[in-house]
Structure formats: structure tokens, C-alpha cells
Scaffold this motif. Structure first.
Motif, mmCIF file in Angstrom:
data_model
loop_
_atom_site.group_PDB
_atom_site.id
_atom_site.type_symbol
_atom_site.label_atom_id
_atom_site.label_comp_id
_atom_site.label_asym_id
_atom_site.label_seq_id
_atom_site.Cartn_x
_atom_site.Cartn_y
_atom_site.Cartn_z
ATOM 1 N N GLY A 34 11.459 -30.150 -40.844
ATOM 2 C CA GLY A 34 10.809 -30.702 -42.031
ATOM 3 C C GLY A 34 9.576 -31.511 -41.666
ATOM 4 N N TYR A 35 8.581 -31.443 -42.524
ATOM 5 C CA TYR A 35 7.303 -32.102 -42.292
ATOM 6 C C TYR A 35 7.460 -33.611 -42.055
ATOM 7 N N ALA A 36 8.372 -34.239 -42.756
ATOM 8 C CA ALA A 36 8.553 -35.692 -42.664
ATOM 9 C C ALA A 36 9.033 -36.145 -41.290
ATOM 10 N N ASN A 37 9.553 -35.233 -40.493
ATOM 11 C CA ASN A 37 10.064 -35.594 -39.164
ATOM 12 C C ASN A 37 9.082 -35.277 -38.041
ATOM 13 N N CYS A 38 7.882 -34.818 -38.392
ATOM 14 C CA CYS A 38 6.918 -34.349 -37.399
ATOM 15 C C CYS A 38 5.595 -35.097 -37.513
ATOM 16 N N SER A 39 4.891 -35.192 -36.387
ATOM 17 C CA SER A 39 3.596 -35.856 -36.395
ATOM 18 C C SER A 39 2.685 -35.293 -35.314
ATOM 19 N N THR A 40 1.456 -35.001 -35.693
ATOM 20 C CA THR A 40 0.428 -34.666 -34.716
ATOM 21 C C THR A 40 -0.130 -35.980 -34.197
ATOM 22 N N VAL A 41 -0.184 -36.137 -32.889
ATOM 23 C CA VAL A 41 -0.686 -37.394 -32.323
ATOM 24 C C VAL A 41 -2.090 -37.273 -31.770
ATOM 25 N N ALA A 42 -2.567 -36.058 -31.513
ATOM 26 C CA ALA A 42 -3.929 -35.880 -31.016
ATOM 27 C C ALA A 42 -4.391 -34.446 -31.236
ATOM 28 N N LYS A 43 -5.395 -34.285 -32.068
ATOM 29 C CA LYS A 43 -5.982 -32.967 -32.291
ATOM 30 C C LYS A 43 -7.103 -32.728 -31.291
ATOM 31 N N ALA A 44 -7.531 -31.498 -31.165
ATOM 32 C CA ALA A 44 -8.624 -31.156 -30.259
ATOM 33 C C ALA A 44 -9.843 -32.005 -30.591
ATOM 34 N N GLY A 45 -10.449 -32.571 -29.568
ATOM 35 C CA GLY A 45 -11.607 -33.426 -29.752
ATOM 36 C C GLY A 45 -11.270 -34.858 -30.105
ATOM 37 N N GLY A 46 -9.998 -35.134 -30.336
ATOM 38 C CA GLY A 46 -9.564 -36.492 -30.683
ATOM 39 C C GLY A 46 -8.845 -37.149 -29.521
ATOM 40 N N ARG A 47 -8.478 -38.384 -29.699
ATOM 41 C CA ARG A 47 -7.740 -39.130 -28.684
ATOM 42 C C ARG A 47 -6.499 -39.727 -29.334
ATOM 43 N N PRO A 48 -5.394 -39.757 -28.626
ATOM 44 C CA PRO A 48 -4.198 -40.391 -29.174
ATOM 45 C C PRO A 48 -4.377 -41.910 -29.227
ATOM 46 N N LYS A 49 -3.706 -42.537 -30.176
ATOM 47 C CA LYS A 49 -3.769 -43.997 -30.317
ATOM 48 C C LYS A 49 -2.359 -44.558 -30.209
ATOM 49 N N GLN A 50 -2.160 -45.457 -29.271
ATOM 50 C CA GLN A 50 -0.841 -46.041 -29.021
ATOM 51 C C GLN A 50 -0.245 -46.644 -30.287
ATOM 52 N N SER A 51 -1.040 -47.387 -31.049
ATOM 53 C CA SER A 51 -0.512 -48.046 -32.251
ATOM 54 C C SER A 51 -0.035 -47.031 -33.283
ATOM 55 N N GLU A 52 -0.743 -45.910 -33.416
ATOM 56 C CA GLU A 52 -0.332 -44.868 -34.358
ATOM 57 C C GLU A 52 0.937 -44.166 -33.897
ATOM 58 N N ILE A 53 1.032 -43.939 -32.605
ATOM 59 C CA ILE A 53 2.228 -43.286 -32.060
ATOM 60 C C ILE A 53 3.436 -44.195 -32.234
ATOM 61 N N GLU A 54 3.285 -45.478 -31.925
ATOM 62 C CA GLU A 54 4.393 -46.428 -32.113
ATOM 63 C C GLU A 54 4.844 -46.455 -33.568
ATOM 64 N N LYS A 55 3.887 -46.417 -34.482
ATOM 65 C CA LYS A 55 4.207 -46.409 -35.915
ATOM 66 C C LYS A 55 5.019 -45.167 -36.272
ATOM 67 N N ARG A 56 4.603 -44.013 -35.776
ATOM 68 C CA ARG A 56 5.315 -42.757 -36.071
ATOM 69 C C ARG A 56 6.742 -42.775 -35.501
ATOM 70 N N VAL A 57 6.912 -43.297 -34.311
ATOM 71 C CA VAL A 57 8.250 -43.397 -33.709
ATOM 72 C C VAL A 57 9.116 -44.325 -34.564
ATOM 73 N N GLN A 58 8.565 -45.446 -34.970
ATOM 74 C CA GLN A 58 9.316 -46.394 -35.798
ATOM 75 C C GLN A 58 9.672 -45.808 -37.159
ATOM 76 N N GLU A 59 8.842 -44.894 -37.646
ATOM 77 C CA GLU A 59 9.131 -44.221 -38.917
ATOM 78 C C GLU A 59 10.237 -43.178 -38.777
ATOM 79 N N GLY A 60 10.640 -42.889 -37.547
ATOM 80 C CA GLY A 60 11.714 -41.938 -37.327
ATOM 81 C C GLY A 60 11.274 -40.518 -37.023
ATOM 82 N N LYS A 61 9.997 -40.313 -36.748
ATOM 83 C CA LYS A 61 9.531 -38.970 -36.383
ATOM 84 C C LYS A 61 10.224 -38.547 -35.088
ATOM 85 N N VAL A 62 10.580 -37.278 -34.994
ATOM 86 C CA VAL A 62 11.274 -36.779 -33.796
ATOM 87 C C VAL A 62 10.545 -35.627 -33.119
ATOM 88 N N ALA A 63 9.486 -35.128 -33.739
ATOM 89 C CA ALA A 63 8.710 -34.029 -33.160
ATOM 90 C C ALA A 63 7.237 -34.430 -33.128
#
Length: 120
Positions: A68-97
Motif C-alpha cells: 500500500g502507498y501509505a507504507n512506502c516512501s521515495t527518499v531520493a529521486k534521480a538528481g536529488g539528495r536524501p535528507k536525514q530529517s525527511e527519512i527520520e520523519k518517514r520512519v516515525q510515520e511507520g513507513k516500511v518500504a
């Protein structure tokens, strides 16, 4: 022990980055996208990591279909950079993929693993 199932492109690089970041606290399993996501759905893995060229398509398409879409998150698209604060937020929201572009694996995977370990 956190169990991480790995699919998509550059699986071995994802595994190496996850194992290094996990410092003995993670177990990684390389599989096909479909089998890896099914492992998460069945409780045989806690998280799924996948990569593709864009970071937003094939990295998570199977995961979105099964988990399900609610359990998934893209953390870095091509040309972009991952952000620690955004990733931590997604983990805390319960994302698993988590999906990323292949060019960001070595940066994104440690951030994801550290965020998961921090949340546990």
C-alpha cells in the motif's frame, strides 16, 4: 535484530551499505522485488529497500502494490539528495518500504538504517 529485504537494482551495494551502517544490528536479505516485499508483508522482514534509475518508479512499484502507498516512501529521486530529517520523519510515520535512485544508494541507505535504529 532488524531484518531488511532488498530488491531492485544494485542490490549488493544496498546490502553492503546497510550492513555497514547497521554495525551488526541488521540482517539483510537480497531477493527479487516481489519476494522481498512479500517477506515484509508476511512479517519475515521488517523493512524493504529498493533502487531504480529514477528512484520514484520501479524502486517501489511492487511495494506500493503489495504493502500500500501509505507504507512506502521515495527518499531520493534521480538528481536529488536524501535528507536525514525527511527519512527520520518517514520512519516515525511507520513507513516500511523505501525507494531511491541508484546514484544515491551510498548516501541514502545509511540514513535509512540509522533512522530505523534510532526509532527502535
Amino acid at each position: 535484530m532488524i531484518r531488511i529485504a532488498i530488491g531492485g537494482l544494485r542490490k549488493e551495494l544496498i546490502q553492503k551499505a546497510a550492513n555497514e551502517a547497521g554495525q551488526g544490528q541488521v540482517e539483510t536479505i537480497i531477493s527479487s522485488d516481489f519476494e522481498a516485499v512479500k517477506m515484509v508483508k508476511a512479517g519475515k522482514a521488517d523493512y524493504y529497500l529498493g533502487a531504480c534509475n529514477s528512484g520514484g518508479g520501479a524502486a517501489l512499484s511492487v511495494a506500493i502494490g503489495i504493502l500500500g502507498y501509505a507504507n512506502c516512501s521515495t527518499v531520493a529521486k534521480a538528481g536529488g539528495r536524501p535528507k536525514q530529517s525527511e527519512i527520520e520523519k518517514r520512519v516515525q510515520e511507520g513507513k516500511v518500504a523505501f525507494g531511491m535512485s541508484v546514484e544515491t544508494i551510498e548516501e541514502a541507505v545509511p540514513m535509512i538504517v540509522e533512522s530505523i535504529l534510532k526509532a527502535k
